[in-house]
Design a protein around this motif. Sequence first.
Motif, PDB file in Angstrom:
ATOM      1  N   ASP A  77      -2.971 -50.800  20.409  1.00 43.83           N
ATOM      2  CA  ASP A  77      -3.853 -51.858  21.115  1.00 43.83           C
ATOM      3  C   ASP A  77      -2.815 -53.185  21.568  1.00 43.83           C
ATOM      4  N   VAL A  78      -1.514 -53.074  21.409  1.00 35.89           N
ATOM      5  CA  VAL A  78      -0.583 -54.093  21.566  1.00 35.89           C
ATOM      6  C   VAL A  78       0.076 -53.822  22.880  1.00 35.89           C
ATOM      7  N   PHE A  79       0.160 -54.942  23.669  1.00 40.53           N
ATOM      8  CA  PHE A  79       1.086 -54.778  25.025  1.00 40.53           C
ATOM      9  C   PHE A  79       2.093 -55.993  24.998  1.00 40.53           C
ATOM     10  N   THR A  80       3.180 -55.846  25.177  1.00 40.19           N
ATOM     11  CA  THR A  80       4.113 -56.877  25.119  1.00 40.19           C
ATOM     12  C   THR A  80       4.879 -57.112  26.568  1.00 40.19           C
ATOM     13  N   ARG A  81       5.425 -58.198  26.503  1.00 31.34           N
ATOM     14  CA  ARG A  81       6.327 -58.694  27.635  1.00 31.34           C
ATOM     15  C   ARG A  81       7.628 -59.398  27.093  1.00 31.34           C
ATOM     16  N   THR A  82       8.574 -59.428  27.601  1.00 32.70           N
ATOM     17  CA  THR A  82       9.883 -60.016  27.111  1.00 32.70           C
ATOM     18  C   THR A  82      10.318 -61.008  28.267  1.00 32.70           C
ATOM     19  N   LEU A  83      10.226 -62.421  28.047  1.00 32.58           N
ATOM     20  CA  LEU A  83      10.758 -63.477  28.988  1.00 32.58           C
ATOM     21  C   LEU A  83      11.929 -64.262  28.526  1.00 32.58           C
ATOM     22  N   ARG A  84      12.516 -64.793  29.492  1.00 30.55           N
ATOM     23  CA  ARG A  84      13.567 -65.638  29.171  1.00 30.55           C
ATOM     24  C   ARG A  84      13.400 -67.196  29.601  1.00 30.55           C
ATOM     25  N   VAL A  85      13.247 -68.092  28.814  1.00 31.26           N
ATOM     26  CA  VAL A  85      12.966 -69.319  29.065  1.00 31.26           C
ATOM     27  C   VAL A  85      13.825 -70.132  30.152  1.00 31.26           C
ATOM     28  N   ALA A  86      13.302 -70.452  31.463  1.00 39.68           N
ATOM     29  CA  ALA A  86      13.985 -71.029  32.360  1.00 39.68           C
ATOM     30  C   ALA A  86      13.831 -72.436  32.473  1.00 39.68           C
ATOM     31  N   GLU A  87      14.677 -72.968  33.269  1.00 36.65           N
ATOM     32  CA  GLU A  87      14.778 -74.476  33.229  1.00 36.65           C
ATOM     33  C   GLU A  87      13.331 -75.287  33.818  1.00 36.65           C
ATOM     34  N   ASP A  88      12.931 -74.442  34.656  1.00 37.36           N
ATOM     35  CA  ASP A  88      11.523 -74.861  35.134  1.00 37.36           C
ATOM     36  C   ASP A  88      10.281 -74.741  34.302  1.00 37.36           C
ATOM     37  N   ASP A  89      10.724 -74.219  33.154  1.00 37.21           N
ATOM     38  CA  ASP A  89       9.719 -73.958  31.838  1.00 37.21           C
ATOM     39  C   ASP A  89       9.543 -75.164  31.042  1.00 37.21           C
ATOM     40  N   ALA A 143      -1.966 -60.994  29.500  1.00 34.93           N
ATOM     41  CA  ALA A 143      -3.191 -60.301  29.650  1.00 34.93           C
ATOM     42  C   ALA A 143      -3.259 -59.686  31.032  1.00 34.93           C
ATOM     43  N   THR A 144      -3.222 -60.256  32.068  1.00 39.33           N
ATOM     44  CA  THR A 144      -3.061 -59.504  33.321  1.00 39.33           C
ATOM     45  C   THR A 144      -2.505 -58.459  33.741  1.00 39.33           C
ATOM     46  N   ALA A 145      -1.069 -58.511  32.930  1.00 39.88           N
ATOM     47  CA  ALA A 145      -0.186 -57.142  33.130  1.00 39.88           C
ATOM     48  C   ALA A 145      -0.862 -56.198  32.282  1.00 39.88           C
ATOM     49  N   HIS A 146      -1.323 -56.426  31.046  1.00 34.37           N
ATOM     50  CA  HIS A 146      -1.963 -55.459  30.287  1.00 34.37           C
ATOM     51  C   HIS A 146      -3.169 -54.710  31.013  1.00 34.37           C
ATOM     52  N   TRP A 147      -3.959 -55.513  31.926  1.00 34.72           N
ATOM     53  CA  TRP A 147      -5.078 -55.196  32.569  1.00 34.72           C
ATOM     54  C   TRP A 147      -4.526 -53.942  33.646  1.00 34.72           C
ATOM     55  N   ILE A 148      -3.764 -54.522  34.222  1.00 38.24           N
ATOM     56  CA  ILE A 148      -3.313 -53.738  35.397  1.00 38.24           C
ATOM     57  C   ILE A 148      -2.598 -52.350  35.001  1.00 38.24           C
ATOM     58  N   ALA A 149      -1.962 -52.433  33.871  1.00 42.61           N
ATOM     59  CA  ALA A 149      -1.083 -51.342  33.235  1.00 42.61           C
ATOM     60  C   ALA A 149      -2.062 -50.180  32.631  1.00 42.61           C
ATOM     61  N   LEU A 150      -3.374 -50.624  32.285  1.00 41.40           N
ATOM     62  CA  LEU A 150      -4.405 -49.749  31.539  1.00 41.40           C
ATOM     63  C   LEU A 150      -5.398 -49.297  32.681  1.00 41.40           C
ATOM     64  N   THR A 191       0.148 -59.105  23.161  1.00 43.43           N
ATOM     65  CA  THR A 191      -1.234 -59.426  23.373  1.00 43.43           C
ATOM     66  C   THR A 191      -2.062 -58.167  23.036  1.00 43.43           C
ATOM     67  N   ARG A 192      -2.993 -58.294  22.367  1.00 48.17           N
ATOM     68  CA  ARG A 192      -3.856 -57.562  21.736  1.00 48.17           C
ATOM     69  C   ARG A 192      -5.256 -57.845  22.098  1.00 48.17           C
ATOM     70  N   VAL A 193      -6.261 -56.994  22.245  1.00 50.33           N
ATOM     71  CA  VAL A 193      -7.587 -56.941  22.441  1.00 50.33           C
ATOM     72  C   VAL A 193      -8.339 -57.134  21.200  1.00 50.33           C
ATOM     73  N   GLY A 194      -9.423 -57.974  21.194  1.00 50.67           N
ATOM     74  CA  GLY A 194     -10.290 -58.257  20.086  1.00 50.67           C
ATOM     75  C   GLY A 194     -11.697 -57.712  20.249  1.00 50.67           C
ATOM     76  N   HIS A 195     -12.644 -58.319  19.593  1.00 51.09           N
ATOM     77  CA  HIS A 195     -13.804 -57.830  19.837  1.00 51.09           C
ATOM     78  C   HIS A 195     -14.622 -58.155  21.059  1.00 51.09           C
ATOM     79  N   ALA A 196     -15.555 -57.572  21.325  1.00 52.78           N
ATOM     80  CA  ALA A 196     -16.550 -58.013  22.560  1.00 52.78           C
ATOM     81  C   ALA A 196     -17.955 -57.954  22.053  1.00 52.78           C
ATOM     82  N   LYS A 197     -18.573 -59.204  22.539  1.00 56.21           N
ATOM     83  CA  LYS A 197     -19.928 -59.177  22.327  1.00 56.21           C
ATOM     84  C   LYS A 197     -20.606 -59.604  23.586  1.00 56.21           C
ATOM     85  N   GLY A 198     -21.436 -58.816  24.155  1.00 59.04           N
ATOM     86  CA  GLY A 198     -22.033 -59.181  25.308  1.00 59.04           C
ATOM     87  C   GLY A 198     -20.887 -59.088  26.517  1.00 59.04           C
ATOM     88  N   LEU A 199     -20.935 -60.475  27.144  1.00 57.87           N
ATOM     89  CA  LEU A 199     -20.136 -60.601  28.113  1.00 57.87           C
ATOM     90  C   LEU A 199     -18.805 -61.136  27.828  1.00 57.87           C
TER      91      LEU A 199
END
Length: 180
Positions: free
Chosen positions: A33-45, A65-72, A106-114
Amino acid sequence: MTRGGLDHAIPGGVTDAADARPATMTAPAEGSDVFTRTLRVAEDDLDEQAHVNNVVYVRWVQDTATAHWIALTTPEDRAQVGWVATRHEIDYLAPAVLGDEVLVRTRVGHAKGLIFERHTDVRRVGDDRLLARSRTLWCPVDPSTGRPRRVPPHLRALFSIGGAPAAGTPEGSRGDASTD
C-alpha cells in the motif's frame, strides 16, 4: 486531488502533477500500500529562509496522492470519481534545502463513509531523515457535479485499509502518520 487548490474537485482525478521538475515514481508492489516519488528540491521550492516552503510540502503530498490514484486506476475510474481534500495535517520536523533529494511516500489509511484517509512521509534520501509527515482526509466526488459520491467497491478496496475505521472528522483522534 489538485495542485492549485485544496478544495477543488478535479474532473476525472486528472491533475497537473506532471511538474516540470523530474520525478521518479514507483508503483507499489503487488499487495503493497506504499507509493513513492523521488524529487529534487529546486530553487523555486525555497522560502526566504532558504529551505523548502511549507506550501511546497502540501503540493508534494497532493501530487503524490494524485500520482498514486492515476497509477492504480483506469481512465474509466477517473472519469467517474474525482477527489477533494477536506483536511491536511502536516508536521514539519526538519528542513529540506536546495539540491536535497527527497522521497515522498504515501499510503492509504482507513475509510469511513465518504472520508478516505491517507498518510504521507517526506524523507531526505541522503540520511533518511524524516522531514515531514502528513495525514490528509479526502472525499470522493462526481467530477461532473463536484458533489460527494460513493466509490465502487474495487476503488474502496484499493484506497482504504481494513480493520477499525480511523477517525474521519476533526474531533477524532489523529493517530500516528509515521510509517516507521
